[in-house]
Write a protein that holds these residues in place. Structure first.
Motif, PDB file in Angstrom:
ATOM      1  N   MET A  90       0.936  -1.123  -0.008  1.00 35.02           N
ATOM      2  CA  MET A  90       0.126  -0.142  -0.076  1.00 35.02           C
ATOM      3  C   MET A  90       0.677   1.227   0.121  1.00 35.02           C
ATOM      4  SD  MET A  90      -2.775  -1.031  -0.440  1.00 35.02           S
ATOM      5  CE  MET A  90      -3.308   0.580  -0.971  1.00 35.02           C
ATOM      6  N   THR A  93       2.001   1.718  -3.309  1.00 37.81           N
ATOM      7  CA  THR A  93       0.727   2.164  -4.292  1.00 37.81           C
ATOM      8  C   THR A  93       0.532   3.781  -4.020  1.00 37.81           C
ATOM      9  OG1 THR A  93      -0.318   0.018  -3.728  1.00 37.81           O
ATOM     10  CG2 THR A  93      -1.646   1.806  -4.605  1.00 37.81           C
ATOM     11  N   LEU A  94       0.774   4.096  -2.531  1.00 34.80           N
ATOM     12  CA  LEU A  94       0.418   5.524  -2.587  1.00 34.80           C
ATOM     13  C   LEU A  94       1.456   6.587  -3.125  1.00 34.80           C
ATOM     14  CD1 LEU A  94      -0.686   8.013  -0.872  1.00 34.80           C
ATOM     15  CD2 LEU A  94       0.795   7.428   0.845  1.00 34.80           C
TER      16      LEU A  94
ATOM     17  N   ILE B 181     -10.249   3.622  12.600  1.00 37.83           N
ATOM     18  CA  ILE B 181      -9.070   2.878  12.459  1.00 37.83           C
ATOM     19  C   ILE B 181      -9.226   1.544  13.594  1.00 37.83           C
ATOM     20  CG2 ILE B 181      -6.637   2.684  12.804  1.00 37.83           C
ATOM     21  CD1 ILE B 181      -6.474   5.275  11.562  1.00 37.83           C
ATOM     22  N   LEU B 185      -9.608  -2.237  12.672  1.00 39.86           N
ATOM     23  CA  LEU B 185      -8.417  -3.074  13.359  1.00 39.86           C
ATOM     24  C   LEU B 185      -9.147  -4.113  14.228  1.00 39.86           C
ATOM     25  CD1 LEU B 185      -5.264  -1.499  14.949  1.00 39.86           C
ATOM     26  CD2 LEU B 185      -6.329  -3.416  16.108  1.00 39.86           C
ATOM     27  N   ILE B 188     -10.754  -6.935  11.815  1.00 42.74           N
ATOM     28  CA  ILE B 188      -9.906  -7.752  11.215  1.00 42.74           C
ATOM     29  C   ILE B 188      -9.387  -8.856  12.149  1.00 42.74           C
ATOM     30  CG2 ILE B 188      -7.726  -8.037   9.971  1.00 42.74           C
ATOM     31  CD1 ILE B 188      -8.155  -5.178   8.710  1.00 42.74           C
ATOM     32  N   VAL B 189      -9.234  -8.629  13.346  1.00 50.26           N
ATOM     33  CA  VAL B 189      -8.387  -9.474  14.405  1.00 50.26           C
ATOM     34  C   VAL B 189      -9.478 -10.462  14.688  1.00 50.26           C
ATOM     35  CG1 VAL B 189      -7.395  -9.619  16.552  1.00 50.26           C
ATOM     36  CG2 VAL B 189      -6.630  -7.795  15.131  1.00 50.26           C
ATOM     37  N   VAL B 219      -8.161   0.483   7.902  1.00 50.71           N
ATOM     38  CA  VAL B 219      -6.809   0.461   8.433  1.00 50.71           C
ATOM     39  C   VAL B 219      -5.698   0.908   7.563  1.00 50.71           C
ATOM     40  CG1 VAL B 219      -5.114  -1.024   9.179  1.00 50.71           C
ATOM     41  CG2 VAL B 219      -7.360  -1.609  10.259  1.00 50.71           C
ATOM     42  N   LEU B 220      -5.878   0.855   6.286  1.00 52.56           N
ATOM     43  CA  LEU B 220      -4.966   1.216   5.484  1.00 52.56           C
ATOM     44  C   LEU B 220      -5.057   2.459   4.929  1.00 52.56           C
ATOM     45  CD1 LEU B 220      -4.501  -2.167   3.389  1.00 52.56           C
ATOM     46  CD2 LEU B 220      -2.678  -0.830   4.770  1.00 52.56           C
ATOM     47  N   PRO B 223      -5.115   6.636   7.866  1.00 54.70           N
ATOM     48  CA  PRO B 223      -3.876   7.267   8.305  1.00 54.70           C
ATOM     49  C   PRO B 223      -3.464   8.430   7.388  1.00 54.70           C
ATOM     50  CG  PRO B 223      -3.629   4.961   8.364  1.00 54.70           C
ATOM     51  CD  PRO B 223      -4.953   5.161   7.815  1.00 54.70           C
ATOM     52  N   VAL B 224      -3.672   7.945   6.181  1.00 53.73           N
ATOM     53  CA  VAL B 224      -3.243   8.955   5.090  1.00 53.73           C
ATOM     54  C   VAL B 224      -4.003  10.369   5.163  1.00 53.73           C
ATOM     55  CG1 VAL B 224      -2.752   9.317   2.592  1.00 53.73           C
ATOM     56  CG2 VAL B 224      -2.465   7.093   3.680  1.00 53.73           C
ATOM     57  N   ALA B 226      -5.175  11.442   8.115  1.00 49.08           N
ATOM     58  CA  ALA B 226      -4.851  11.818   9.261  1.00 49.08           C
ATOM     59  C   ALA B 226      -3.663  12.753   9.034  1.00 49.08           C
ATOM     60  CB  ALA B 226      -4.410  10.800  10.164  1.00 49.08           C
ATOM     61  N   PHE B 260      -6.830   9.879  -1.385  1.00 51.09           N
ATOM     62  CA  PHE B 260      -6.375   8.363  -1.255  1.00 51.09           C
ATOM     63  C   PHE B 260      -7.194   7.911   0.029  1.00 51.09           C
ATOM     64  CE2 PHE B 260      -3.739   5.105   0.601  1.00 51.09           C
ATOM     65  CZ  PHE B 260      -3.419   4.492  -0.248  1.00 51.09           C
ATOM     66  N   PHE B 307      -8.607   1.430  -3.999  1.00 52.68           N
ATOM     67  CA  PHE B 307      -7.284   2.076  -3.731  1.00 52.68           C
ATOM     68  C   PHE B 307      -6.647   2.547  -4.956  1.00 52.68           C
ATOM     69  CE2 PHE B 307      -6.735  -0.190   0.355  1.00 52.68           C
ATOM     70  CZ  PHE B 307      -6.735   1.022   1.148  1.00 52.68           C
TER      71      PHE B 307
ATOM     72  N   ALA C  37      -3.945 -12.814  19.085  1.00 49.68           N
ATOM     73  CA  ALA C  37      -4.829 -11.706  18.617  1.00 49.68           C
ATOM     74  C   ALA C  37      -4.157 -10.559  19.082  1.00 49.68           C
ATOM     75  CB  ALA C  37      -6.191 -12.166  19.242  1.00 49.68           C
ATOM     76  N   PHE C  40      -1.296  -9.567  16.524  1.00 46.11           N
ATOM     77  CA  PHE C  40      -1.819  -9.412  15.288  1.00 46.11           C
ATOM     78  C   PHE C  40      -2.493  -7.839  15.246  1.00 46.11           C
ATOM     79  CE2 PHE C  40      -5.394 -10.328  11.863  1.00 46.11           C
ATOM     80  CZ  PHE C  40      -4.503  -9.915  10.756  1.00 46.11           C
ATOM     81  N   LEU C  44      -1.189  -4.695  12.962  1.00 48.29           N
ATOM     82  CA  LEU C  44      -2.245  -4.069  11.942  1.00 48.29           C
ATOM     83  C   LEU C  44      -1.994  -2.509  12.340  1.00 48.29           C
ATOM     84  CD1 LEU C  44      -5.358  -6.061  12.061  1.00 48.29           C
ATOM     85  CD2 LEU C  44      -4.096  -5.486   9.971  1.00 48.29           C
ATOM     86  N   THR C  48      -0.909   0.669   9.866  1.00 50.53           N
ATOM     87  CA  THR C  48      -1.718   2.311   9.839  1.00 50.53           C
ATOM     88  C   THR C  48      -0.506   3.141  10.107  1.00 50.53           C
ATOM     89  OG1 THR C  48      -2.112   2.592  12.321  1.00 50.53           O
ATOM     90  CG2 THR C  48      -3.851   1.718  10.916  1.00 50.53           C
ATOM     91  N   MET C  51       1.456   3.766   6.709  1.00 49.28           N
ATOM     92  CA  MET C  51       0.628   4.779   5.853  1.00 49.28           C
ATOM     93  C   MET C  51       0.762   6.121   6.438  1.00 49.28           C
ATOM     94  SD  MET C  51      -0.145   2.612   3.591  1.00 49.28           S
ATOM     95  CE  MET C  51      -0.911   3.741   2.465  1.00 49.28           C
ATOM     96  N   PHE C  52       0.755   6.327   7.659  1.00 48.31           N
ATOM     97  CA  PHE C  52       0.602   7.523   8.218  1.00 48.31           C
ATOM     98  C   PHE C  52       1.756   8.260   7.767  1.00 48.31           C
ATOM     99  CE2 PHE C  52       1.298  10.733  11.830  1.00 48.31           C
ATOM    100  CZ  PHE C  52       0.107  11.245  11.865  1.00 48.31           C
TER     101      PHE C  52
END
Lengths: 110, 556, 250
Positions: A90, A93-94, B181, B185, B188-189, B219-220, B223-224, B226, B260, B307, C37, C40, C44, C48, C51-52
């Motif tokens: 990702m 990608t960005l 987020i 998260l 998913i967990v 999740v992905l 943050p961008v 943010a 994005f 995306f 858990a 994981f 995750l 984030t 990406m931040f």
């Protein structure tokens, strides 16, 4: 979960909690320090276009070492590896798709 | 409609709401505010979301009222700017993004996969508090003068040219982003690590698949935005120069970072709704969802393709023509998985034993309106037509068809569908069917004229317009009034049903999900003993056999 | 790898499960599920974080290509010895943190406290050096804002660092873009420092808990997850250091 089960799972190497030995940590530390020294040294040498390439290659190597050993990814489940790869994907990608705009803005205008 | 129904309620004269359930376990306000129970947190979300929805709705009412006449006569033009900005901010960050995931997803995902709770209950509660903090900050912003940049915070307008509360609104969105987020998260967990024995990936209800895909996006992508908001805030406060053209920054970079997130965000909003529709369509046509695997993977495909298309929001903003081509092409690709879903739902209906309870009516509304919304999206994805249509009312209508006609319909469908599970009581069927129909009619009256207005060239975000557009705007405002009634009705009768509704029993819809195989309202731990998934998903024959067995045991 | 210790650990976890250790939360079936858990979830969260920071790296990449000359001149204002020393501190702190996790796993309480304290000191050292660097930028008016000064770039002879690097005077329109460099410098290192400060705060909390023996009875998840966070912050710096300090020297 019985003791047997725990052993069986360990044999599969799936959930068993792998403890990395201090010796490995020390070796990685050494490699990281060498990498830092190299990258600083390389920055003083004028290699033209290769300067950033080498610096980033060293940085990527160092980061990989940290991820694999300090962060135990080498001994983790496939899911963890997939998570790390998803992050890298990702991120690329960005950067890649944004750059697709920037590099082509001036095309045909020179 | 009474003869064609699947509703199976227990004998009302003897039926009782189970004494032990998640609602009755503890009492007092603190037991709610400090709860770790996913079901209680879902209820907290439901109440707070509805609150924000009606604030956003009131603002929408003001917009429509202003547009009743061509002149800007109800409010000053800059007040109008603030009203539509706050409408967007509240509806998107505080209603649409968390709507289905935070309420229904929170409530149902652990039950559907046979778990006792989400993997991280404290984080779940934390995300509600973050949501509330962000929401109250947004309200504070509104009370102290509002913000008028549009919900997109476009630079350099937001950094240099407006003197309104960009900072607090940005902070509110930032905080709400973290709430989202953490929710994603957690999902998913939970879906990876908490499934009951026998619950393999391809036995998961499609609701769970859709939430999984949406969670990956949360999740992905979040943050961008943010970091983009942080940079805007830094630029406003200390004057750094990342987006400032006078210092060499590029304002379009902000849009890249913003979209994005904000393009995938529309999939965050719509995917959970699609999950609801899958469940409802299957239950009310008594058939396994046609092409289960295709529908499951189309959720994932939407998430992934989502995306790669963000710059189609920027075709007229000065990005390169070549990038426009690439992004336009990729945008077309998203239509494929969306169409897969619509076609598969249609095939599920084919030769099904369809009944028309309220959730199903809403689901039909969703399918029709979402299809229109999706198809008009193609007009906007094609760069040629986009240049004509973007920034007009066409785009407003398109977005509202997908989000209000799609997502809100799905949300209401889901709320009605699982209301018996959440409260143990049925909502009144007749009046809710009426509400669903009123909503559908009101919606079309409101937003269909806006497509025409847009193609005629009426720009969005202005308080006044040329007089020749008035007739369609009057239509739209009249429709909004009907729509408002359609949204108020459920609040009234749902609250009424909390006390006077019929007792629902475990499984009023004869649905197959694990959540229906336990009491309503459920126990705090969801199941008496760990369920084992020994049948296929949407297996109505298994359900019948199971009920036969229970009857035999009872009579023996 | 000493395999025996892993087996021993697995066995002890299994033995404890029989009597439900106090730290097993009610909605999990086993301590392994719980550890899995939370681990994981931490990964995750790091996703984030990638990406931040990703947004900042993207901005950096674009502006470096646009304003290469300005970036070269501006990066000469950073001190490689200080940056290198900081890299050293962080890498060693990552090592002590990894050793801390090892101590927790093998139940060495005093070792764990020692490792955490060393990590804390190294982390504070990093922040100290960083603040020295920031201070120098403030004094030279290299903080992007309304008082930003272009002197070092228009007249390199007046500036020691620029003189040492042999900079030529830049034309005004090029020199102005150094402000973009410093904007990114402060945004990136500032965001990184913020993560360090949060990490240091959690470290202090952990040292007290470790002293009370919280992490050396088999429940190591918290230490492990914090370790992941700390290493991640380290990785960010591993990239920031060459990008900001090194690659634009020529």
């Amino acid at each position: 979960m019985s003791e047997q089960n725990a052993h069986a799972q360990h044999a599969e190497g799936k959930h068993a909690h792998h403890i990395v030995s201090p010796k490995t940590y020390a070796l990685i530390l050494l490699a990281l320090l060498v990498g830092t020294a190299t990258t600083v040294w390389a920055s003083y040498v004028d290699l033209g276009i290769w300067n950033p390439v080498i610096a980033l290659a060293i940085a990527c190597t160092k980061a990989t070492l940290v991820v694999l050993f300090f962060m135990h990814v080498k001994y983790s489940s496939k899911l963890t590896m997939l998570t790390v790869l998803a992050g890298i994907f990702m991120f690329l990608t960005l950067i890649g798709m944004t750059l697709a705009d920037y590099i082509s803005r001036a095309w045909g205008q020179w | 409609m009474s003869e064609s129904t699947i509703v199976k309620l227990p004998d009302q004269s003897t039926a009782r709401i189970p004494k032990m359930n998640y609602l009755s376990k503890e009492n007092g306000i603190l037991s709610w505010l400090l709860t770790g129970d996913h079901k209680r947190i879902a209820i907290l979300y439901l109440i707070s979301l509805s609150f924000f929805f009606f604030i956003g709705g009131a603002l929408a009412g003001l917009i429509r009222l202003e547009l009743l006449t061509p002149q800007a006569d109800l409010m000053a033009t800059d007040t109008y700017n603030k009203v539509f900005t706050m409408h967007g901010v509240i509806m998107i960050f505080f209603f649409l993004v968390p709507s289905v995931p935070a309420t229904l997803g929170n409530f149902l995902i652990p039950m559907m996969i046979g778990a006792k709770d989400l993997a991280l209950p404290k984080i779940n509660l934390l995300s509600w508090y973050l949501y509330m903090a962000g929401g109250l900050l947004a309200l504070y912003t509104m009370a102290t003068g509002g913000v008028d940049t549009g919900w997109t915070f476009t630079t350099p307008l937001s950094t240099h040219y407006v003197n309104t509360n960009v900072l607090t609104t940005g902070l509110a969105a930032f905080i709400a982003g973290f709430s989202s987020i953490f929710t994603g998260l957690n999902f998913i967990v939970t879906i990876h690590k908490m499934r009951a024995p026998g619950m393999t990936w391809f036995k998961l209800p499609l609701f769970v698949w859709a939430h999984y895909a949406a969670s990956v996006l949360m999740v992905l992508a979040t943050p961008v935005v943010a970091i983009a908001i942080v940079l805007v805030a830094l630029e406003r406060t200390i004057g750094i120069g990342v987006f400032d053209p006078t210092k060499g920054g590029d304002p379009i970079l902000f849009q890249h970072l913003f979209w994005f997130y904000s393009h995938p965000a529309v999939y965050i909003m719509i995917l959970p709704g699609m999950g609801v529709i899958s469940e409802v369509i299957s239950t009310f046509s008594r058939k396994r969802v046609f092409g289960y695997t295709a529908v499951a993977f189309s959720s994932v495909a939407i998430a992934i393709f989502g995306f790669f298309v963000w710059a189609h929001h920027m075709f007229i903003m000065g990005i390169s023509n070549y990038a426009v081509l690439v992004f336009s092409l990729l945008t077309m690709l998203v239509a494929v998985p969306s169409a897969i879903k619509i076609f598969n739902w249609t095939f599920t209906l084919y030769k099904g034993s369809i009944t028309f309870e309220t959730p199903m009516i809403y689901a039909f509304g969703f399918m029709g309106l979402f299809t229109i919304g999706g198809l008009t999206g193609v007009f906007l994805g094609v760069s040629g037509t986009d240049i004509h249509l973007t920034e007009t009312y066409f785009i407003v209508a398109h977005f509202h068809f997908v989000m209000v006609g799609g997502m809100l319909m799905a949300f209401l469908s889901g709320i009605h569908f699982w209301w018996p599970k959440m409260t143990g009581r049925m909502y009144p069927e007749k009046i809710s069917q009426l509400a669903a129909v009123v909503t559908f009619i009101g919606f079309n009256f409101t937003f269909f004229p806006q497509f025409i207005l847009g193609t005629l060239g009426m720009p969005r975000r202005y308080a006044s317009y040329p007089p020749e557009f008035q007739i369609l705007n009057v239509f739209s405002t009249a429709g909004a009034t009907i729509l408002g009634v359609g949204y108020l009705l459920p609040v009234l009768y749902l609250v009424w049903s909390l006390r006077y509704g019929k007792i629902a029993g475990n499984n009023p819809w004869q649905a197959t999900g694990l959540e229906w195989q336990t009491q309503s309202p459920p126990l705090t731990e969801n199941f008496v003993k760990m369920p084992i998934m020994d049948h296929d998903v949407y297996d109505y024959e298994w359900l019948e056999a199971q009920q036969e067995k229970e009857k035999e045991v009872a009579s023996a | 790898m000493p395999d025996s210790s892993a087996v021993e650990h697995g066995a002890s976890v299994a033995a404890e499960h029989e009597e439900h250790p106090a730290y097993l939360r009610h909605h999990f079936e086993s301590t392994e599920q719980q550890a899995d858990a939370t681990n994981f979830a931490m990964w995750l969260f790091l996703l984030t974080e990638i990406m931040f920071f990703g947004g900042l790296f993207t901005a950096y990449l674009i502006y470096r290509n646009w304003y290469y000359q300005a970036f070269v001149a501006a990066s000469h204002q950073l001190s490689i010895p200080l940056g290198g020393f900081n890299t050293l501190l962080l890498i060693v702190s990552s090592f002590t943190m990894a050793m801390g996790v090892w101590c927790a796993e093998t139940r060495r309480k005093s070792g764990l406290v020692l490792c955490l304290c060393m990590t804390l000191v190294l982390g504070l050292g990093f922040l100290g050096v960083k603040s020295v660097e920031y201070r120098e930028k403030f004094e030279k008016h290299h903080v992007p804002s309304y008082h930003y000064s272009l002197n070092s770039f228009l007249d390199p002879d007046s500036d020691e660092a620029a003189k040492a690097a042999g900079d030529k005077p830049l034309p005004l329109d090029v020199a102005r873009h150094t402000e973009v460099y410093f904007s990114l410098y402060f945004a990136m290192t500032g965001m990184h420092a913020l993560h360090m400060i949060i990490g240091v705060g959690i470290l202090v909390f952990m040292i007290f808990r470790a002293q009370a023996g919280a992490y050396t009875t088999g429940h190591v998840t918290f230490v492990e997850n914090f370790g992941l966070y700390w290493h991640f912050v380290d990785i960010i710096w591993i990239f920031l250091f060459p990008l900001l300090y090194l690659i634009s020297r020529h």
